[in-house]
Scaffold this motif. Structure first.
Motif, PDB file in Angstrom:
ATOM      1  N   VAL A  22     -54.383 -11.174 -67.650  1.00  0.00           N
ATOM      2  CA  VAL A  22     -55.689 -11.542 -67.097  1.00  0.00           C
ATOM      3  C   VAL A  22     -56.400 -12.542 -67.995  1.00  0.00           C
ATOM      4  CG1 VAL A  22     -57.970 -10.644 -66.555  1.00  0.00           C
ATOM      5  CG2 VAL A  22     -55.972  -9.428 -65.786  1.00  0.00           C
ATOM      6  N   LEU A  32     -54.339 -11.987 -60.552  1.00  0.00           N
ATOM      7  CA  LEU A  32     -54.279 -10.824 -59.651  1.00  0.00           C
ATOM      8  C   LEU A  32     -53.119  -9.910 -60.017  1.00  0.00           C
ATOM      9  CD1 LEU A  32     -54.883 -11.990 -56.001  1.00  0.00           C
ATOM     10  CD2 LEU A  32     -56.066 -10.245 -57.266  1.00  0.00           C
ATOM     11  N   VAL A  35     -54.140  -7.760 -62.799  1.00  0.00           N
ATOM     12  CA  VAL A  35     -55.010  -6.669 -62.361  1.00  0.00           C
ATOM     13  C   VAL A  35     -54.180  -5.525 -61.783  1.00  0.00           C
ATOM     14  CG1 VAL A  35     -56.830  -6.061 -60.751  1.00  0.00           C
ATOM     15  CG2 VAL A  35     -56.956  -8.197 -61.982  1.00  0.00           C
ATOM     16  N   GLU A  36     -53.136  -5.874 -61.022  1.00  0.00           N
ATOM     17  CA  GLU A  36     -52.277  -4.817 -60.461  1.00  0.00           C
ATOM     18  C   GLU A  36     -51.595  -4.027 -61.573  1.00  0.00           C
ATOM     19  OE1 GLU A  36     -52.618  -4.261 -57.486  1.00  0.00           O
ATOM     20  OE2 GLU A  36     -53.397  -6.140 -56.718  1.00  0.00           O
ATOM     21  N   ILE A  38     -52.807  -3.420 -64.541  1.00  0.00           N
ATOM     22  CA  ILE A  38     -53.820  -2.538 -65.131  1.00  0.00           C
ATOM     23  C   ILE A  38     -54.054  -1.320 -64.242  1.00  0.00           C
ATOM     24  CG2 ILE A  38     -56.264  -2.389 -65.702  1.00  0.00           C
ATOM     25  CD1 ILE A  38     -56.116  -5.228 -66.695  1.00  0.00           C
ATOM     26  N   LEU A  39     -54.125  -1.549 -62.909  1.00  0.00           N
ATOM     27  CA  LEU A  39     -54.346  -0.424 -61.992  1.00  0.00           C
ATOM     28  C   LEU A  39     -53.172   0.549 -62.022  1.00  0.00           C
ATOM     29  CD1 LEU A  39     -55.916  -2.354 -58.999  1.00  0.00           C
ATOM     30  CD2 LEU A  39     -57.069  -0.804 -60.526  1.00  0.00           C
ATOM     31  N   ALA A  70     -56.718  -1.071 -54.488  1.00  0.00           N
ATOM     32  CA  ALA A  70     -55.926  -2.228 -54.896  1.00  0.00           C
ATOM     33  C   ALA A  70     -55.504  -3.043 -53.692  1.00  0.00           C
ATOM     34  CB  ALA A  70     -54.698  -1.753 -55.683  1.00  0.00           C
ATOM     35  N   GLU A  73     -58.567  -4.920 -52.470  1.00  0.00           N
ATOM     36  CA  GLU A  73     -58.914  -5.969 -53.430  1.00  0.00           C
ATOM     37  C   GLU A  73     -57.958  -7.145 -53.332  1.00  0.00           C
ATOM     38  OE1 GLU A  73     -56.973  -5.276 -56.838  1.00  0.00           O
ATOM     39  OE2 GLU A  73     -57.115  -7.429 -57.027  1.00  0.00           O
TER      40      GLU A  73
END
Lengths: 101, 163
Positions: A22, A32, A35-36, A38-39, A70, A73
């Motif tokens: 990120v 993006l 971010v996935e 991290i989730l 997710a 988003e």
């Protein structure tokens, strides 16, 4: 595999790699992807604590809602990225510094 | 044997996530992300989370990954140039991320989590998740449905040509 710490270390590594993605990537789609990561790290933690510490299904429920978030988003963010591309011709976030040209 | 498979999946997740973070080709990164998602589904199976493992494959690999590939295909000239991606401030980013990782690991590892010696073996999580979803988490479930509807309408509106 029968100890909580192996899952916690995996989750910490996954979170760190996602955070690195990120903060360093210029491409919005690559951000993006970070971010996935991290989730997913958060999800592993929720499910691992559900099995090893709380012994109930509340962590699983949280993971279900995180997966749902997710998906929502990713859909909205990609719509924004497509608009950015139509507007600028590129999706480098470090050059996207104006709301409207 | 199960132990060996666990560590293979563990290594697969770390290696593919590293390719996502450090790779030079965007397409390679997105396919490495598929390895990460499938590996996390395997980790869910080791954690007795059967419903979540299936959901992970259906939603992440079948949905989000396809969306990301579409995003790459629609925002690059595929035929002209190879889809490379660049990074900025790699050194500073690495320092910050290593610091964060150190903080996380020193915080969680020495702690003696209560009950961590006795893992719970869930036989079947689908019944329990279904029951919780329509009792304790009913409001959250309804809010989630409204949020998904909002995201659907919002994405469709944003992606139109004329705003």
């Amino acid at each position: 595999m029968d100890h909580l710490s192996s899952y916690l270390v995996l989750s910490a590594i996954l979170f760190s790699l996602g955070l690195y993605t990120v903060v360093t990537r210029r491409n919005a789609v690559a951000i993006l992807m970070g971010v996935e990561l991290i989730l997913n790290a958060a999800n592993i933690n929720f499910v691992a604590f559900s099995k090893f510490v709380t012994h109930n299904l509340d962590g699983h429920l949280m993971s279900v809602f995180i997966i749902m978030l997710a998906a929502a988003e990713a859909a909205v963010a990609l719509a924004i990225v497509l608009n950015l591309y139509n507007d600028r011709g590129h999706i480098n976030v470090d050059e996207a510094n104006a709301l409207k040209q | 044997m199960a132990d060996f498979i666990f560590w293979v999946i563990w290594a697969l997740i770390v290696a593919s996530a590293a390719l996502v973070a450090f790779g030079n080709n965007l397409i390679h990164s997105v396919f490495a992300l598929m390895g990460t998602f499938l590996g996390v589904a395997g980790i869910y199976i080791f954690l007795n989370a059967d419903f979540l493992a299936v959901t992970q494959i259906v939603v992440y690999v079948g949905g989000i990954l396809v969306l990301l590939v579409f995003g790459i295909m629609l925002t690059n000239q595929i035929s002209t140039a190879q889809i490379s991606q660049s990074s900025v401030q790699k050194g500073l980013g690495l320092v910050v991320v290593l610091g964060v990782a150190t903080i996380i690991l020193t915080a969680v590892l020495p702690h003696d989590w209560v009950g961590s010696t006795l893992p719970m073996e869930f036989a079947d999580t689908v019944t329990g998740i279904g029951n919780l979803l329509f009792t304790d988490y009913l409001i959250l479930f309804e809010i989630a449905s409204v949020l998904l509807l909002g995201a659907l309408i919002g994405a469709a509106t944003l992606a139109r040509k004329e705003l």
